[in-house]
Design a protein around this motif. Structure first.
Motif: not given
Length: 274
Positions: A92-118
């Protein structure tokens, strides 16, 4: 020429019955190393297992581990502990795929940001690079990254499809840029063509994102994308950068190898003949 595919979804069902053949076609095409994309904890664990099962040498297949923004609503403290364990594995050579997707919003944006920051917190702590996803969220992604960037060894915006403003914003943060077959799409990718010269050597990498984003310049057009078709992305990017295939392959491969800490691969006799 040697190429490195920095993003392939090898766990996808479409590859299940032909994994060895897909990899053999990739190697014959000059794609000497592949980084499998982890999009959830389960997929990350499966990607790690494939690396171990399909690469006896331990030098060709590697992976990322993380939780995609589409899956962010399921993020918990237990997720962080499980991800930490995966990130300790040598493949395992990197963390991800993580980030933000405000195009589809399959997860609520606050949840996306929380998971990304973690996940950024883990990357900074473990000193691992980050494999980022972003759709219609470049400004917010940069705002979040700003608090972490000085503590991260590197980060790549995977499958970049945005505009010049977003590109310059990412480059100003010293981020890497991943380009896929999107650039070969005459319907939606032509805006990327004039941007290719703006990405400095040492910041540009290539990826298939297979089985998605089949290069539409391929004739005849296959049903699914696969890593062997990375040569088509190479050709399109080289054309718009004013570089030869060999020049582009050399610096993007060197960039990917440094970013993920991959070992050098000696060319086979077949590769040297080509």
């Amino acid at each position: 020429m040697q190429l490195i595919d920095i993003g392939v979804n090898l766990t996808h069902d479409s590859f299940a019955s032909q994994l060895e053949a897909v990899l053999e076609r990739a190697y014959r095409a000059g794609v000497c190393q592949l980084v499998l994309t982890g999009t959830s904890l389960a997929v990350s664990a499966e990607s790690l297992a494939l690396c171990r099962r399909l690469d006896d040498s331990g030098r060709r297949l590697f992976c990322t581990a993380g939780v995609h923004p589409h899956e962010a609503s399921g993020w918990t403290s237990a997720s962080a502990a499980e991800l930490r364990d995966l990130l300790g594995e040598p493949e395992v050579r990197a963390v991800g795929e993580c980030g933000l997707d405000f195009n589809r919003d399959f997860s609520p944006r606050p949840a996306q940001e929380k998971a990304l920051e973690a996940q950024l917190t883990l990357a900074a702590e473990l000193q691992l690079p980050v494999f980022l996803h972003e759709r219609e969220a470049d400004q917010r992604l940069r705002e979040i990254l700003r608090d972490f960037r000085d503590h991260l060894p590197a980060a790549v915006v995977h499958c970049f499809t945005a505009d010049r403003r977003a590109l310059y914003g990412y480059l100003d943060m010293d981020l890497h840029i991943g380009i896929t077959g999107w650039i070969c799409d005459e319907r939606r990718g032509t805006h990327l063509h004039p941007l290719m010269r703006d990405i400095p050597k040492g910041r540009l990498m290539l990826e298939s994102d297979a089985p998605y984003l089949l290069p539409r310049t391929l004739r005849p057009r296959p049903r699914h994308n696969e890593p062997a078709f990375l040569t088509e992305v190479l050709a399109e990017v080289a054309r718009h950068r004013g570089e030869t295939l060999e020049q582009l392959a050399a610096h993007t491969t060197a960039c990917a190898r440094a970013f993920f800490g991959l070992p050098a691969i000696e060319e086979s006799a077949e590769e040297r003949e080509h």
